[in-house]
Structures are given as C-alpha cells and as structure tokens.
Enzyme design. Sequence first.
Site, PDB file in Angstrom:
ATOM      1  N   GLU A 276       6.923 100.269  80.245  1.00 23.44           N
ATOM      2  CA  GLU A 276       8.035 100.710  81.093  1.00 23.44           C
ATOM      3  C   GLU A 276       9.304 100.312  80.351  1.00 23.44           C
ATOM      4  O   GLU A 276       9.676  99.136  80.326  1.00 23.44           O
ATOM      5  CB  GLU A 276       7.977 100.020  82.468  1.00 23.44           C
ATOM      6  CG  GLU A 276       8.981 100.618  83.428  1.00 23.44           C
ATOM      7  CD  GLU A 276       9.454  99.662  84.505  1.00 23.44           C
ATOM      8  OE1 GLU A 276       9.895 100.145  85.548  1.00 23.44           O
ATOM      9  OE2 GLU A 276       9.409  98.427  84.304  1.00 23.44           O
TER      10      GLU A 276
ATOM     11  N   HIS B 274       6.440 104.504  91.965  1.00 21.85           N
ATOM     12  CA  HIS B 274       6.731 103.699  93.147  1.00 21.85           C
ATOM     13  C   HIS B 274       8.173 103.202  93.202  1.00 21.85           C
ATOM     14  O   HIS B 274       8.559 102.537  94.160  1.00 21.85           O
ATOM     15  CB  HIS B 274       5.762 102.511  93.193  1.00 21.85           C
ATOM     16  CG  HIS B 274       5.973 101.597  92.025  1.00 21.85           C
ATOM     17  ND1 HIS B 274       5.528 101.897  90.761  1.00 21.85           N
ATOM     18  CD2 HIS B 274       6.614 100.403  91.924  1.00 21.85           C
ATOM     19  CE1 HIS B 274       5.871 100.931  89.934  1.00 21.85           C
ATOM     20  NE2 HIS B 274       6.525 100.009  90.621  1.00 21.85           N
ATOM     21  N   ASP B 275       8.967 103.490  92.155  1.00 25.15           N
ATOM     22  CA  ASP B 275      10.367 103.056  92.129  1.00 25.15           C
ATOM     23  C   ASP B 275      11.339 104.216  92.306  1.00 25.15           C
ATOM     24  O   ASP B 275      12.552 104.011  92.255  1.00 25.15           O
ATOM     25  CB  ASP B 275      10.691 102.408  90.768  1.00 25.15           C
ATOM     26  CG  ASP B 275       9.985 101.086  90.561  1.00 25.15           C
ATOM     27  OD1 ASP B 275       9.698 100.393  91.556  1.00 25.15           O
ATOM     28  OD2 ASP B 275       9.711 100.744  89.399  1.00 25.15           O
TER      29      ASP B 275
ATOM     30  N   ASP C 277       5.164  96.136  82.421  1.00 31.65           N
ATOM     31  CA  ASP C 277       6.340  96.172  83.285  1.00 31.65           C
ATOM     32  C   ASP C 277       7.588  95.633  82.576  1.00 31.65           C
ATOM     33  O   ASP C 277       7.513  94.654  81.826  1.00 31.65           O
ATOM     34  CB  ASP C 277       6.041  95.294  84.512  1.00 31.65           C
ATOM     35  CG  ASP C 277       7.139  95.306  85.544  1.00 31.65           C
ATOM     36  OD1 ASP C 277       7.334  96.358  86.176  1.00 31.65           O
ATOM     37  OD2 ASP C 277       7.810  94.269  85.720  1.00 31.65           O
TER      38      ASP C 277
ATOM     39  N   ASP D   7      -1.489  96.737  85.636  1.00 26.81           N
ATOM     40  CA  ASP D   7      -0.052  96.571  85.457  1.00 26.81           C
ATOM     41  C   ASP D   7       0.204  95.133  85.017  1.00 26.81           C
ATOM     42  O   ASP D   7      -0.081  94.193  85.769  1.00 26.81           O
ATOM     43  CB  ASP D   7       0.620  96.834  86.824  1.00 26.81           C
ATOM     44  CG  ASP D   7       2.012  97.373  86.713  1.00 26.81           C
ATOM     45  OD1 ASP D   7       2.729  96.935  85.807  1.00 26.81           O
ATOM     46  OD2 ASP D   7       2.386  98.232  87.531  1.00 26.81           O
TER      47      ASP D   7
HETATM   48  C1  NOJ Z   1       9.547  97.525  87.522  1.00 21.47           C
HETATM   49  C2  NOJ Z   1       8.603  97.769  88.652  1.00 21.47           C
HETATM   50  O1  NOJ Z   1       8.142  99.079  88.574  1.00 21.47           O
HETATM   51  C3  NOJ Z   1       9.369  97.471  89.923  1.00 21.47           C
HETATM   52  O2  NOJ Z   1       8.679  97.914  91.068  1.00 21.47           O
HETATM   53  C4  NOJ Z   1       9.656  96.010  89.956  1.00 21.47           C
HETATM   54  O3  NOJ Z   1      10.469  95.716  91.072  1.00 21.47           O
HETATM   55  C5  NOJ Z   1      10.396  95.549  88.692  1.00 21.47           C
HETATM   56  N1  NOJ Z   1       9.861  96.115  87.487  1.00 21.47           N
HETATM   57  C6  NOJ Z   1      10.315  94.063  88.549  1.00 21.47           C
HETATM   58  O4  NOJ Z   1       9.022  93.691  88.153  1.00 21.47           O
END
Ligand code: NOJ
Length: 600
Positions: A303, A376-377, A246, A144
Amino acid sequence: MKFKKQIALAAAVTVISSAFLAGCDENKKQTTPAESQSPTASVKSASDMKWWQKTVVYEAYPNSFKDTDGDGYGDLKGLTSELDHLKELGVGAVWITPFFESPMKDNGYDVADYRKVNPRYGTDEDLDNLFSEANKRGIKLVLDLVTNHTSEECEWFKESRSGKDNDKSDYYIWADPAEDGSAPNNWRSIFGGSAWTYDETRKQYYLHTFGDFQPDLNWANPKVRQEIYDVANYWADKGAGGFRLDAIPYIKKPAEMKNGEPDQEDGTVSIHTMTVNTDGILDYLHEFKDKVSKGRDIFTVGEANGVPASELNKWVGDNGVFDMIFSFDHENVQFTGGEVWSATKDWKLTELKKTFTDSQNAIKDNGWYPMYLENHDQPRSINHFLPEGADPVLGGKALATLLMTMRGTPFMYEGEEIGMTNVDWDNIDDYNDISSKNQYQVALDKGLSREEAIKCVQKYSRDNARTPMQWNTSENAGFTTGTPWLKTNSNYKTVNVETEKSDPDSVLNFYMRLKSLRANNSVFIDGSYEEKLADSEEIFSYVRANSKDKVQVLINFTGSEVSYDTSEIDMDAAPLISNYSETEVGKLKPYEAVVVELKH
Ligand code: NOJ
C-alpha cells in the site's frame, strides 16, 4: 465457432441483440501463447505468467463480511461459509484485512499480537479450517501485514515504554521533548493532532504516523526488521498466498526529524510530507524481499501512497521490491489539499484516466498493476467516480468493466460485485471510523457548518465501504442475527447477493459474464494497454492487444449519449460484452460500457 454478423461492412452503427451478447463470451476461442511479439503485445504471454497475474483477488473486511455467532461482527466462520460465492466469482485469492489480536481502535490496523487470532473473529481452529476450505477451492489467503506501527497494547511497546533501558527500548521511535516540554517537532498525524504523544513513564515522546494508539516501529533497528520478517515467514509457512503491506511508504524516517513548512494555520505539517518514501526505504524492502518473498510462490502488494508513476520501476518488476503496489492517484483525484475531505475540486475524466495510463505506461515492459476502484478506506466507486444520480446498476456494470478489463490483477472489494453504494447518515455518531470523526472536526474547525461537514463525511467516509455485506432480504441483509456493529445500508432489499443471483440483469450477473470473458480471452490477461480517446471528457477507452487479439474497451462516464469513431472496429465481429441489452457500435448510451474487437 465465432459468430459473424450479417451486416454491411460499411455500416457505422450496428444493433446487436441481447441474446447474442449473452452467448458471445462462451463462443470466443481461447487464444494461444504468442510465439513472437507484435509491436503492441506485452512482454509475456498468459501461459508464462504467474497465478496471481491471472486471477481475481477479493478483499474481505472481516468485521463486515458475515457473522455466524450473532455478536454483530463478522467472523472467520462467516468467511469460510461464503467461499463458494467467491469461487463462483472467479476469485483465486482473498485478501483478509487484519484479523489478529487487537484492541480494535482502528478495526485491526492496531495489532497487539501478530500471531494470534482476534477472539472476535474466532479461534486458531477456525483459521485452520478457513485455510483448508479455501485450499480445497483453489483459493489462497492473502494476509495484511501492518508493520509501520503496532498497537500500544503490543508486548513490544509495553516493554519499550517501560523505560530507556530494556531490550526493546529502540523498537519504537522515541524523542525528548522540546525545551518548553512540547512535542519534538510540528508533524501532524494522518488521523489528526500531533504525531507525537508523551509517555509519562519514559518521559519521552513516541512517534505515530496514524492514531496515538498506533506507535511507529523503528525499522532502522535490525532487530525490529527481523521480528517483522519472522512474522511474515510464520504466516507464509502456514500457507499464506501473499501479503498486502500496510502503510509501507512511511516505514523509514529521515535521520533528522526537523520541523516542516506548516501546511495548516495551526503551524503543523502533515507527517506524510515529511516521511513519505524517505531515501533508503527500498533497502529495507529489498531485505524484506530477500528474507521473506524470495523463492516462495506468493505475491506481495504494497500500500504505497505517494509513489509517482516515474518511480514505479524501482518498486515493482524484476528489480523492484514488491509484485505490485496500490497507487492512490485515482482515488485522490478530487482532493486539493492532501487527503482533506473538505478540500475538493470538480475533477475531470481526463485527469482520472491519466492516473491509470501513467502507471500502465511506466510498467508496460516490466511490472504489474493491482487494479482497484474500492477498498475498505474508500467510498463506494459508484458514488466516487460517477456523477450524482447516475443509475447504480448501469454504473456498477460500467465500473465493473473497467475493473475487469484493465491490464493487471483486479482487486474486487466485498459488495462491489453487487453494486453496493454509499450511505447518507446525517449524524456523526452513527459513524464508527476514526478518520471520519477526525475529518468532521477538521471541517468544523475550518468554519464549515455541521451540515456541510457531514456532507464531506457522507461522501468520503471509510464507513461507506464498511457497512455490512448484503447477502439477502432478511433483517440486517442476512449479515447477522444480532445487532450489526455498523448500520446496514437501507438499500439491502434490492441490492443483495440472493436477489441479484436470480436477476439476469443484475450487477452480480454482469460480473459473472466479465469473469467468463476474462477466462476465455487471454488478451485481457497478457494484452498490452494503449489508451484511446485520451482527450475525451466522456469516454474512457483503451485497447488491449496480444499477438492474436485486439479489443477496445469503451466506457461512457456520463449520463448522455456519446458517439465514437468506428474506423478501426471489426464490424463483422459482435461486441464481446455490453451493459445494455442492445448496443449500437459507434454510440454509447448513458453509462454504457462495451468491448469490441478491432481489425488486425
Ligand atoms: C491503511 C489501512 O488500509 C487503513 O485502514 C488504516 O487505518 C491505516 N493504514 C493505518 O494502518
């Protein structure tokens, strides 16, 4: 040998026994590459496709995966110890969320040193061992890359903030205060509060898209971009099989950082609105592709919240910058005002289906899709996409069918394979996630009661996906012998890997069957996608077709029985899979998922 049912061809409804269903995946023949393309066949046949288009990617969140030293946090050794579990699931690549040195204010998405392993997770040797054990099993590690921002503890930031005159003074985005000393503009960070924080030493504000401990890097500075490429190449040289990038749509900021039209009563505007996909962003990313990805047998997945389907062709495919990008459209289907947890609506299945179909149509000739329902989000998919009270076992299997049969590479998140679900903690202090705490406060500020605010958190908290992985029935679900950093979901006695392994009707064993189905039928890899029953608010259905096979996936998203037209279905061929032990072609029981063959 292909089994033929001995039934009247005209029968619209056919009952298939579980014994047949269990065996039919294995009996299905392997399809061969298409020599010429039928009108509905997709562009490439499986044999011409890349390894990452044919595999399953598994996302591991190190904090929560498996702890081997009893400190309550997962570690690299824990991940290594469970590689066989992943291998059995048919996983060919593991995306590990950041395991680099970090103060862990956002669980690793605040990187202090991009080349060092966080001691919480182990040593360099543990990482080498993970690479080598994964390699032995034919599993690649996908890293990542968090490069929109660093941690405030990163040496680059320490130097940059030390004054206006140093080698790294332009590594971050600095601006003078407004005339009255306040922040340079009205942008609000994604984690809440101003997107600007004043630095006493430098006497300037720095910009942060996320938390104030996550200063944004200045991608406009070629030296910064080179640092990022160097980091990526360092890991690619070490054997990384790919990168997840990310927060990528925020890396380029507009030339003039002006006030935006407020979207909240406090006069602020979300930084997302002001900086997402700023013109010229793709130039940077083409440079990344040239300097890092080109010539390597790796994949990249960005992402990329906020890239509309109509723009996908600029991002993926032969002329794009990444191999795939994660869209947020399906995850955000319920939000009405940005990603504000207290501003939601009842969404319709047609809206959800459209998000997938729009993306599929946009890239059908050129480009590839990373299919995901969880990460995970996000909350757990059973709670997110199915009505409250839906049977989690049937529902978990129904969603598994969607994940594993959609055109694209399935990205499975830890625990999804056993049907893990949300938690319902009613005390905000039990949550660790920074954005849960922020959203709770946003809800209270909007006038919601504590009870209402905690309900929003229960539904959408990122901690729903971050509770410890459930391995067995022992204390803490076998995740740790110590005290877990986040509470374990109380359902672990029934929802866990060990118990589900020995239960033929478990979500886990259904994944195993879906794995075989994909492995034995290339139509699930190279077949085109065409949505069916697009107006249905109950059924999500699509056809996957290549020159040899044509199958239809039908998934009932409701708790009621629904029927569907069988005129195109090959009634001589038994369904390839169903999450019920007996299925009637032409009818879907509550949360039933079935894959049938079509006449051609
Ligand atoms: C996306 C990530 O998936 C998340 O977990 C993170 O808090 C934010 N970007 C900031 O890096």
